[in-house]
Design an enzyme around this catalytic site. Structure first.
Site, PDB file in Angstrom:
ATOM      1  N   SER A  49       0.861  -1.189   0.000  1.00  0.00           N
ATOM      2  CA  SER A  49       0.000   0.000   0.000  1.00  0.00           C
ATOM      3  C   SER A  49       0.888   1.226   0.000  1.00  0.00           C
ATOM      4  O   SER A  49       1.594   1.501   0.985  1.00  0.00           O
ATOM      5  CB  SER A  49      -0.889   0.025   1.249  1.00  0.00           C
ATOM      6  N   ASP A 105      -6.932  -6.132   3.716  1.00  0.00           N
ATOM      7  CA  ASP A 105      -6.254  -4.832   3.794  1.00  0.00           C
ATOM      8  C   ASP A 105      -6.436  -4.244   5.186  1.00  0.00           C
ATOM      9  O   ASP A 105      -7.566  -3.999   5.629  1.00  0.00           O
ATOM     10  CB  ASP A 105      -6.893  -3.924   2.728  1.00  0.00           C
ATOM     11  N   MET A 158     -11.850  -5.466   4.434  1.00  0.00           N
ATOM     12  CA  MET A 158     -11.084  -4.508   5.242  1.00  0.00           C
ATOM     13  C   MET A 158     -10.930  -5.071   6.651  1.00  0.00           C
ATOM     14  O   MET A 158     -11.927  -5.400   7.307  1.00  0.00           O
ATOM     15  CB  MET A 158     -11.808  -3.161   5.335  1.00  0.00           C
ATOM     16  N   ASP A 162      -4.349   3.712  -2.492  1.00  0.00           N
ATOM     17  CA  ASP A 162      -5.461   4.085  -1.602  1.00  0.00           C
ATOM     18  C   ASP A 162      -5.916   5.504  -1.895  1.00  0.00           C
ATOM     19  O   ASP A 162      -5.160   6.455  -1.686  1.00  0.00           O
ATOM     20  CB  ASP A 162      -5.005   3.980  -0.140  1.00  0.00           C
ATOM     21  N   MET A 195      -8.551   8.383  -0.927  1.00  0.00           N
ATOM     22  CA  MET A 195      -9.431   8.798   0.180  1.00  0.00           C
ATOM     23  C   MET A 195      -9.931  10.210  -0.060  1.00  0.00           C
ATOM     24  O   MET A 195      -9.157  11.088  -0.461  1.00  0.00           O
ATOM     25  CB  MET A 195      -8.651   8.770   1.490  1.00  0.00           C
ATOM     26  N   HIS A 208      -0.788  -1.193  -4.600  1.00  0.00           N
ATOM     27  CA  HIS A 208      -2.100  -0.918  -3.985  1.00  0.00           C
ATOM     28  C   HIS A 208      -2.199   0.584  -3.745  1.00  0.00           C
ATOM     29  O   HIS A 208      -1.436   1.154  -2.960  1.00  0.00           O
ATOM     30  CB  HIS A 208      -2.247  -1.700  -2.687  1.00  0.00           C
ATOM     31  N   HIS A 248      -7.829   1.177  -4.800  1.00  0.00           N
ATOM     32  CA  HIS A 248      -8.845   1.024  -3.742  1.00  0.00           C
ATOM     33  C   HIS A 248      -9.486   2.385  -3.522  1.00  0.00           C
ATOM     34  O   HIS A 248      -8.878   3.273  -2.902  1.00  0.00           O
ATOM     35  CB  HIS A 248      -8.125   0.501  -2.482  1.00  0.00           C
ATOM     36  N   MET A 301     -11.794   4.760  -1.797  1.00  0.00           N
ATOM     37  CA  MET A 301     -12.567   5.025  -0.566  1.00  0.00           C
ATOM     38  C   MET A 301     -13.217   6.387  -0.754  1.00  0.00           C
ATOM     39  O   MET A 301     -12.897   7.360  -0.051  1.00  0.00           O
ATOM     40  CB  MET A 301     -11.626   4.997   0.652  1.00  0.00           C
TER      41      MET A 301
HETATM   42  C1  DX5 Z   1      -6.550   1.878   4.937  1.00  0.00           C
HETATM   43  C2  DX5 Z   1      -5.946   1.518   3.583  1.00  0.00           C
HETATM   44  C3  DX5 Z   1      -4.869   0.520   3.694  1.00  0.00           C
HETATM   45  C4  DX5 Z   1      -3.720   0.930   4.553  1.00  0.00           C
HETATM   46  C5  DX5 Z   1      -2.934  -0.260   4.942  1.00  0.00           C
HETATM   47  O1  DX5 Z   1      -7.634   2.695   4.746  1.00  0.00           O
HETATM   48  O2  DX5 Z   1      -6.943   1.001   2.726  1.00  0.00           O
HETATM   49  O3  DX5 Z   1      -4.443   0.092   2.398  1.00  0.00           O
HETATM   50  O4  DX5 Z   1      -2.903   1.874   3.955  1.00  0.00           O
HETATM   51  O5  DX5 Z   1      -1.930   0.138   5.793  1.00  0.00           O
HETATM   52  P1  DX5 Z   1      -1.380  -0.808   6.951  1.00  0.00           P
HETATM   53  O6  DX5 Z   1      -0.856  -2.037   6.282  1.00  0.00           O
HETATM   54  O7  DX5 Z   1      -0.346   0.035   7.575  1.00  0.00           O
HETATM   55  O8  DX5 Z   1      -2.545  -1.123   7.860  1.00  0.00           O
HETATM   56 ZN    ZN Z   2      -6.356  -0.038   0.796  1.00  0.00          ZN
END
Ligand code: DX5
Ligand code: ZN
Length: 226
Positions: free
Chosen positions: A9, A174, A138, A36, A38, A34, A67, A69
């Site tokens: 990630s 994740d 998740m 993320d 947000m 990966h 991913h 969000m």
């Molecule tokens: C959380 C993300 C994850 C996160 C994982 O909202 O979707 O991908 O970055 O990070 P770790 O492995 O540090 O929990």
């Molecule tokens: Zn993620």
């Protein structure tokens, strides 16, 4: 059994030199990038958008696993497809028309995934299983890296694995994945493991060791390594 994949990630990467850090982690053995995304609305944090993702797409030939969000998500699917996503995962909780969203992703020629928050019942994906390539369980509440794995996720992973049956669907986990719990996670039935802090800890010199440690415990649990 579906292939094991380790998905670093890049939320845990050094954003001041994102391209170089993503290249380094993929050269160190990451399978998928990966990404993320947000929005400060669906989750209480903001990361970056499609233009930033696109700017680092050239640093590796490995697939980008995106991913999202964000809510609403439909207006942004084109931009992430155009920015180089190979797999686009949306949250079951993020919009009222999950099936329509998944059709839109497939129409863009991308693989489609559905993510479930820790409080969401696995049945949320039941009626779209024939429309997806990936289920993402998740194991923390989305929004931040570095949180602890929620233990009840293991039971949910096993439940989703049963629901998937023989379909060609990968099961991704994740949040809080480490070399210590990767074995249990893989044994429960997940085959794509996302890890942020556990991969990026210690700096670039450690990336390969960190990825190998996670992969090794997962492979042992799958009976693919002694
Ligand atoms: C959380 C993300 C994850 C996160 C994982 O909202 O979707 O991908 O970055 O990070 P770790 O492995 O540090 O929990
Ligand atoms: Zn993620």
């Amino acid at each position: 059994m579906r292939s094991l994949r380790i998905c670093p990630s890049i939320l845990s990467a050094d954003f001041s030199r994102l391209g170089e850090d993503v290249r380094a982690v993929m050269e160190a053995g990451g399978d998928f990038v990966h990404v993320d995304i947000m929005d400060g609305h669906f989750v209480p944090n903001i990361s970056f958008g499609p233009a930033v993702m696109k700017s680092i797409r050239h640093v590796t030939n490995k697939p980008f696993d995106v991913h999202l969000m964000i809510s609403p998500v439909d207006p942004y699917l084109d931009a992430f497809a155009e920015g180089g996503a190979d797999i686009i995962t949306v949250h079951a909780e993020a919009g009222p028309h999950l099936h329509r969203t998944l059709q839109a992703i497939r129409k863009l020629g991308k693989k489609a995934g559905v993510s479930l928050n820790p409080g969401t019942h696995p049945s949320a994906v039941e009626y779209v299983l024939d429309d997806i390539d990936l289920v993402l369980v998740m194991s923390v509440n989305p929004g931040f890296g570095g949180q602890s794995f929620i233990p009840s996720s293991l039971e949910k992973i096993a439940c989703v694995r049963d629901m998937i049956g023989d379909r060609h669907i990968d099961l991704q986990v994740d949040g809080g994945v480490t070399a210590e719990n990767a074995g249990q996670i893989a044994a429960a039935g997940a085959n794509w493991l996302v890890a942020g802090s556990a991969v990026f800890k210690g700096g670039a010199a450690k990336y390969a060791d960190n990825i190998t440690a996670i992969r090794k415990t997962a492979l042992i649990a799958r009976g693919e390594m002694v």
